[in-house]
Design a protein around this motif. Sequence first.
Motif, PDB file in Angstrom:
ATOM      1  N   ALA A   3       0.818  -1.204   0.000  1.00  0.00           N
ATOM      2  CA  ALA A   3       0.000   0.000   0.000  1.00  0.00           C
ATOM      3  C   ALA A   3       0.856   1.260   0.000  1.00  0.00           C
ATOM      4  O   ALA A   3       0.519   2.249  -0.639  1.00  0.00           O
ATOM      5  CB  ALA A   3      -0.943  -0.004   1.194  1.00  0.00           C
ATOM      6  N   ARG A   4       1.998   1.246   0.690  1.00  0.00           N
ATOM      7  CA  ARG A   4       2.839   2.447   0.743  1.00  0.00           C
ATOM      8  C   ARG A   4       3.412   2.779  -0.623  1.00  0.00           C
ATOM      9  O   ARG A   4       3.591   3.942  -0.957  1.00  0.00           O
ATOM     10  CB  ARG A   4       3.933   2.311   1.785  1.00  0.00           C
ATOM     11  N   ASP A   5       3.716   1.765  -1.472  1.00  0.00           N
ATOM     12  CA  ASP A   5       4.217   2.014  -2.825  1.00  0.00           C
ATOM     13  C   ASP A   5       3.116   2.557  -3.721  1.00  0.00           C
ATOM     14  O   ASP A   5       3.349   3.416  -4.559  1.00  0.00           O
ATOM     15  CB  ASP A   5       4.795   0.739  -3.438  1.00  0.00           C
ATOM     16  N   ARG A   6       1.910   2.029  -3.552  1.00  0.00           N
ATOM     17  CA  ARG A   6       0.788   2.466  -4.364  1.00  0.00           C
ATOM     18  C   ARG A   6       0.476   3.944  -4.133  1.00  0.00           C
ATOM     19  O   ARG A   6       0.068   4.653  -5.042  1.00  0.00           O
ATOM     20  CB  ARG A   6      -0.438   1.617  -4.043  1.00  0.00           C
ATOM     21  N   ALA A   7       0.703   4.433  -2.954  1.00  0.00           N
ATOM     22  CA  ALA A   7       0.382   5.822  -2.618  1.00  0.00           C
ATOM     23  C   ALA A   7       1.295   6.808  -3.346  1.00  0.00           C
ATOM     24  O   ALA A   7       0.946   7.970  -3.493  1.00  0.00           O
ATOM     25  CB  ALA A   7       0.484   6.029  -1.113  1.00  0.00           C
ATOM     26  N   THR A   8       2.462   6.362  -3.804  1.00  0.00           N
ATOM     27  CA  THR A   8       3.381   7.270  -4.480  1.00  0.00           C
ATOM     28  C   THR A   8       3.067   7.423  -5.959  1.00  0.00           C
ATOM     29  O   THR A   8       3.598   8.313  -6.605  1.00  0.00           O
ATOM     30  CB  THR A   8       4.839   6.793  -4.325  1.00  0.00           C
ATOM     31  N   TYR A   9       2.231   6.577  -6.522  1.00  0.00           N
ATOM     32  CA  TYR A   9       1.888   6.657  -7.936  1.00  0.00           C
ATOM     33  C   TYR A   9       0.794   7.697  -8.164  1.00  0.00           C
ATOM     34  O   TYR A   9      -0.034   7.938  -7.278  1.00  0.00           O
ATOM     35  CB  TYR A   9       1.403   5.295  -8.455  1.00  0.00           C
ATOM     36  N   PRO A  10       0.783   8.316  -9.355  1.00  0.00           N
ATOM     37  CA  PRO A  10      -0.298   9.268  -9.656  1.00  0.00           C
ATOM     38  C   PRO A  10      -1.644   8.553  -9.606  1.00  0.00           C
ATOM     39  O   PRO A  10      -1.753   7.390  -9.960  1.00  0.00           O
ATOM     40  CB  PRO A  10       0.003   9.731 -11.080  1.00  0.00           C
ATOM     41  N   ARG A  11      -2.648   9.270  -9.184  1.00  0.00           N
ATOM     42  CA  ARG A  11      -3.951   8.640  -8.998  1.00  0.00           C
ATOM     43  C   ARG A  11      -4.936   8.942 -10.111  1.00  0.00           C
ATOM     44  O   ARG A  11      -5.958   8.298 -10.218  1.00  0.00           O
ATOM     45  CB  ARG A  11      -4.540   9.071  -7.669  1.00  0.00           C
ATOM     46  N   THR A  12      -4.621   9.929 -10.941  1.00  0.00           N
ATOM     47  CA  THR A  12      -5.583  10.289 -11.982  1.00  0.00           C
ATOM     48  C   THR A  12      -4.892  10.391 -13.333  1.00  0.00           C
ATOM     49  O   THR A  12      -3.673  10.531 -13.428  1.00  0.00           O
ATOM     50  CB  THR A  12      -6.249  11.643 -11.687  1.00  0.00           C
ATOM     51  N   THR A  13      -5.692  10.354 -14.361  1.00  0.00           N
ATOM     52  CA  THR A  13      -5.198  10.551 -15.716  1.00  0.00           C
ATOM     53  C   THR A  13      -4.611  11.957 -15.856  1.00  0.00           C
ATOM     54  O   THR A  13      -3.617  12.156 -16.538  1.00  0.00           O
ATOM     55  CB  THR A  13      -6.345  10.358 -16.726  1.00  0.00           C
ATOM     56  N   ASP A  15      -3.032  13.618 -13.557  1.00  0.00           N
ATOM     57  CA  ASP A  15      -1.686  13.578 -12.980  1.00  0.00           C
ATOM     58  C   ASP A  15      -0.680  12.991 -13.977  1.00  0.00           C
ATOM     59  O   ASP A  15       0.423  13.503 -14.131  1.00  0.00           O
ATOM     60  CB  ASP A  15      -1.659  12.753 -11.697  1.00  0.00           C
TER      61      ASP A  15
END
Length: 73
Positions: A3-13, A15
């Motif tokens: 989950a901590r790695d997923r939080a660093t990725y952009p969340r929207t198109t 972004d």
Amino acid sequence: MPARDRATYPRTTQDLEAMRLRLALLTTQTKLLRVRHLMRKYDPNQPRVPAGQGGGGQWSPSGGGGGAPTQTQ
């Protein structure tokens, strides 16, 4: 994926698009800097050592060869 790695990725198109545009801008700026460096490095008016001398045709720091050619016996 944790989950901590997923939080660093952009969340929207949006972004992702912003990141793509930033990367394109940085790529263009890098190319421009390279061209500027090459243009500053090249000077067609810089003197060269005369042909027939040691280092002939090479860029000379000043004056074009440093004096009269020497003769060998």
